[in-house]
Motif scaffolding. Structure first.
Motif, short mmCIF file in Angstrom:
data_model
loop_
_atom_site.label_atom_id
_atom_site.label_comp_id
_atom_site.label_asym_id
_atom_site.label_seq_id
_atom_site.Cartn_x
_atom_site.Cartn_y
_atom_site.Cartn_z
N ILE A 6 54.28 36.20 27.44
CA ILE A 6 54.57 34.77 27.24
C ILE A 6 55.30 34.20 28.46
CG2 ILE A 6 55.97 33.15 25.89
CD1 ILE A 6 55.34 34.88 23.42
N ASP A 7 56.24 34.97 28.99
CA ASP A 7 57.06 34.48 30.10
C ASP A 7 56.32 34.49 31.44
OD1 ASP A 7 59.13 34.12 28.36
OD2 ASP A 7 60.27 35.88 28.98
N LEU A 8 55.43 35.46 31.65
CA LEU A 8 54.93 35.69 33.00
C LEU A 8 53.44 35.44 33.20
CD1 LEU A 8 56.96 38.91 33.88
CD2 LEU A 8 57.42 36.54 34.55
N HIS A 9 52.67 35.20 32.14
CA HIS A 9 51.28 34.82 32.37
C HIS A 9 51.24 33.48 33.11
CE1 HIS A 9 47.00 34.43 31.93
NE2 HIS A 9 47.14 33.28 31.28
N ASN A 10 50.51 33.42 34.17
CA ASN A 10 50.41 32.25 35.07
C ASN A 10 51.68 32.04 35.88
OD1 ASN A 10 48.59 30.19 36.00
ND2 ASN A 10 49.99 28.68 35.12
N TYR A 11 52.50 33.07 36.04
CA TYR A 11 53.71 32.99 36.87
C TYR A 11 53.30 32.86 38.34
CZ TYR A 11 58.26 34.30 38.83
OH TYR A 11 59.46 34.32 39.53
N SER A 12 53.92 31.91 39.03
CA SER A 12 53.58 31.67 40.44
C SER A 12 54.09 32.81 41.32
CB SER A 12 54.19 30.34 40.90
OG SER A 12 53.94 30.16 42.28
N MET A 13 53.17 33.43 42.06
CA MET A 13 53.53 34.52 42.96
C MET A 13 53.58 34.05 44.41
SD MET A 13 53.80 36.97 40.75
CE MET A 13 53.87 38.46 41.74
N GLY A 14 53.50 32.73 44.60
CA GLY A 14 53.51 32.18 45.96
C GLY A 14 52.11 32.09 46.54
N GLY A 15 51.95 31.21 47.51
CA GLY A 15 50.65 31.07 48.16
C GLY A 15 49.55 30.62 47.21
N ASN A 16 49.90 29.82 46.21
CA ASN A 16 48.94 29.29 45.24
C ASN A 16 48.28 30.39 44.41
OD1 ASN A 16 47.82 27.04 43.99
ND2 ASN A 16 45.94 27.17 45.23
N GLN A 17 48.94 31.55 44.28
CA GLN A 17 48.44 32.63 43.44
C GLN A 17 49.32 32.75 42.20
OE1 GLN A 17 47.69 35.82 46.73
NE2 GLN A 17 46.36 36.35 45.01
N HIS A 18 48.65 32.89 41.07
CA HIS A 18 49.36 32.97 39.80
C HIS A 18 49.00 34.27 39.09
CE1 HIS A 18 49.62 28.69 40.75
NE2 HIS A 18 50.66 28.64 39.93
N LEU A 19 50.00 34.96 38.57
CA LEU A 19 49.81 36.24 37.91
C LEU A 19 49.06 36.05 36.59
CD1 LEU A 19 50.65 39.27 38.16
CD2 LEU A 19 52.62 38.71 36.72
N ARG A 20 48.12 36.94 36.33
CA ARG A 20 47.39 36.94 35.07
C ARG A 20 47.82 38.16 34.25
NH1 ARG A 20 46.88 32.51 36.44
NH2 ARG A 20 45.01 31.39 37.05
N VAL A 21 48.20 37.94 33.01
CA VAL A 21 48.72 39.02 32.16
C VAL A 21 47.94 39.06 30.86
CG1 VAL A 21 50.77 40.02 31.08
CG2 VAL A 21 51.01 38.59 33.13
N SER A 22 47.52 40.26 30.47
CA SER A 22 46.83 40.43 29.19
C SER A 22 47.20 41.79 28.61
CB SER A 22 45.31 40.31 29.35
OG SER A 22 44.84 41.28 30.29
N PHE A 23 46.89 42.00 27.33
CA PHE A 23 47.16 43.28 26.69
C PHE A 23 46.09 44.29 27.13
CE2 PHE A 23 48.99 40.23 23.57
CZ PHE A 23 50.32 40.60 23.72
N SER A 24 46.48 45.54 27.26
CA SER A 24 45.56 46.57 27.69
C SER A 24 45.34 47.58 26.58
CB SER A 24 46.12 47.28 28.93
OG SER A 24 45.31 48.40 29.28
N LYS A 25 44.16 48.19 26.56
CA LYS A 25 43.89 49.30 25.63
C LYS A 25 44.29 50.64 26.24
CE LYS A 25 39.08 50.24 26.94
NZ LYS A 25 37.71 50.39 26.44
N SER A 26 44.59 50.63 27.54
CA SER A 26 44.91 51.87 28.24
C SER A 26 46.38 52.21 28.08
CB SER A 26 44.59 51.73 29.74
OG SER A 26 43.24 51.35 29.93
N SER A 27 46.71 53.43 28.41
CA SER A 27 48.10 53.87 28.48
C SER A 27 48.33 54.52 29.83
CB SER A 27 48.43 54.82 27.33
OG SER A 27 47.58 55.94 27.38
N ILE A 28 49.58 54.58 30.25
CA ILE A 28 49.89 55.14 31.57
C ILE A 28 50.44 56.55 31.40
CG2 ILE A 28 51.24 54.79 33.66
CD1 ILE A 28 51.44 51.82 32.93
#
Length: 503
Positions: free
Chosen positions: A481-503
């Protein structure tokens, strides 16, 4: 799969063929029925008919389709014929057996049925079957797709005796698969007694119990590795180690069709300890379906979603924290949110309008019972068809927002990869659109600042994407909620979604 997607065709053909038959029905069933004019002021004055496999349905909405009425009968057995009397707001449904009709009437006596949010009434008809005249013999086979069940080969008799319970894993879950959808599809092969749905290993799964093991074998033969909808919602079916399901609650996650008196459970988990233990012992399902294989849309699945609104009622929200934007971002993982309205007099509740009813069902199935800002939220379908916008100057608190033209919709592009990457909320998040100069430390600090703890991190090879694991699902929800579309500078925005994978 021949026949599953033919239901709608059979219904249409049967409806046309039955047009010459409507005048042959006796007026006995329709006598003094207020349904002829949609009024409740008149009641049925004839004596109740004895049990019959032909059922008389009253108060039928004029716009209802034959397929929607057929869906009422499918959970209880084969439906062999239908006749609708549009002018009288009535219909006749012929079941394959009298036993199926009795079970259906008994069930709907305790759980009043409705179609398109309108109550209807079901009783036995004075007719023992829907007959045809000699000039129109074809109407005897109105629904071959529903009434035909494939035979069980002798080679499979032994396997069929193992268990009447199927374990179903559904991959590529783009559209929602509800209890009603599963019930309608699997009832083609026998009487479905119980269903339990759950999410395990980030996969939507179900346990489904038939009255006979042979029915489970027939269903597995016909449906394994088939798609419910075109190119998605793939069924992987195997026999469960269980031979009987213990269903505690009748709600949107579990159902015992033999015990309509069960409580809803108020959000309690549907799996008891015995079922959970057996799941750990169940064999893993066989390999994935070839993505190029063609599969038709199952008409029963469409029936379950037809006519339902795309507006959700979200309750038990943290009214001190929730905003239209946070709901837009959270629900936007599962569809394109059009409007959000936090209720003025009840700020722990909100209306969320999705772009269509499929997306509303999908969001509801994944988000009901999740934690948002510390509260377990409840998500249900709303009676509203749309979220109304306030007049100019009246919404001083900013409780209603229109997102119809938002550039942040995930599913506006046909064929987008986002359609293939929809998963339940999980502790692991998928990050994309990461600038090359952003390091692992940068991202870990960014996500720690949302109030959670980063447990693991992994860059993809090109460093444009990564996986990050928070300590809990709730922390991952907050971070998204807080960081999806967060501005990373240079007109780039972070995309965040849920993953089915694990680390």
């Amino acid at each position: 799969m021949d026949g599953i997607s033919d239901v709608a065709v059979g219904v249409k053909r049967g409806s046309d063929q039955l047009s010459t038959y409507k005048n042959t029905i006796s007026g006995t069933d329709c006598m003094n029925d207020g349904a002829s004019n949609g009024s409740d002021s008149k009641k049925l004055k004839v004596d109740a008919a004895p049990p019959s496999r032909v059922l008389h349905i009253r108060k039928v909405p004029s716009e209802v389709s034959d397929a929607e009425l057929i869906a009422l009968g499918l959970p209880f057995g084969k439906v062999t014929n239908i006749l609708t009397l549009k002018g009288k707001n009535q219909a006749f449904l012929e079941m394959g057996t009298e036993e199926a009709a009795i079970t259906m009437v008994n069930y709907y006596n305790s759980v009043p049925p409705s179609v398109r949010n309108m109550p209807i009434f079901i009783q036995y008809s004075n007719h023992k079957e829907l007959k045809t005249d000699s000039s129109n013999q074809q109407t005897r086979a109105v629904l071959p797709a529903v009434s035909t069940v494939p035979s069980l080969s002798s080679d499979n008799q032994e396997a069929a005796g193992t268990s009447p319970v199927l374990r179903i894993v559904i991959d590529n879950l783009f559209y929602p698969v509800t209890l009603d959808v599963l019930q309608q599809i699997f009832s083609k092969f026998g009487t479905v007694m119980k269903i339990i749905t759950f999410t395990k290993n980030n996969q939507f799964q179900a346990l489904l119990q038939y009255s006979e093991p042979a029915h489970a074998q027939q269903a597995k033969q016909a449906l394994d590795c088939q798609n419910i909808y075109n190119s998605c919602c793939t069924l992987h079916i195997d026999f469960s180690k269980l031979v009987n399901l213990n269903v505690k609650y009748n709600n949107d996650k579990s159902r015992d069709y033999t015990r309509p008196e069960l409580p809803t459970g108020d959000g309690q988990h549907s799996l008891d300890s015995a079922v959970a233990a057996a799941l750990r012992k169940d064999s893993s399902l066989l390999g994935a379906l070839n993505p190029l294989s063609a599969a038709a849309v199952v008409a029963a699945g469409k029936v379950a979603l037809a006519g339902q609104p795309g507006v959700l009622l979200v309750s038990n929200l943290n009214e001190e924290m929730v905003t239209p934007q946070s709901l837009f971002t959270f629900f936007g993982v599962y569809g394109d949110v059009q409007r959000v309205k936090i209720l003025y007099n009840k700020k722990d509740s909100a209306l969320v309008q999705m772009s269509d009813c499929n997306q509303a069902q999908l969001a509801m199935s994944h988000l009901n019972g999740q934690k948002m800002y510390g509260n377990v939220i409840r998500v249900t379908l709303s009676k509203h068809q749309t979220v109304a916008l306030p007049r100019d100057g009246l919404d001083v608190q900013g409780l209603t927002k229109d997102y119809a033209n938002s550039p942040l919709h995930r599913f506006k592009k046909p064929g987008s990869k986002n359609f293939q990457n929809i998963f339940p909320p999980s502790a692991t998040l998928h990050l994309s659109n990461i600038p090359q100069n952003v390091t692992e430390d940068d991202l870990q600090l960014l996500f720690t600042n949302t109030g959670g703890t980063v447990k693991a991190f992994k860059f993809f090879q090109d460093h444009k994407m990564a996986l990050i694991q928070m300590s809990t699902v709730e922390e991952a929800i907050q971070a998204l909620i807080d960081l999806h579309n967060y501005s990373m500078g240079g007109n780039q925005h972070l995309r965040v979604s849920f993953s089915k994978s694990s680390i």
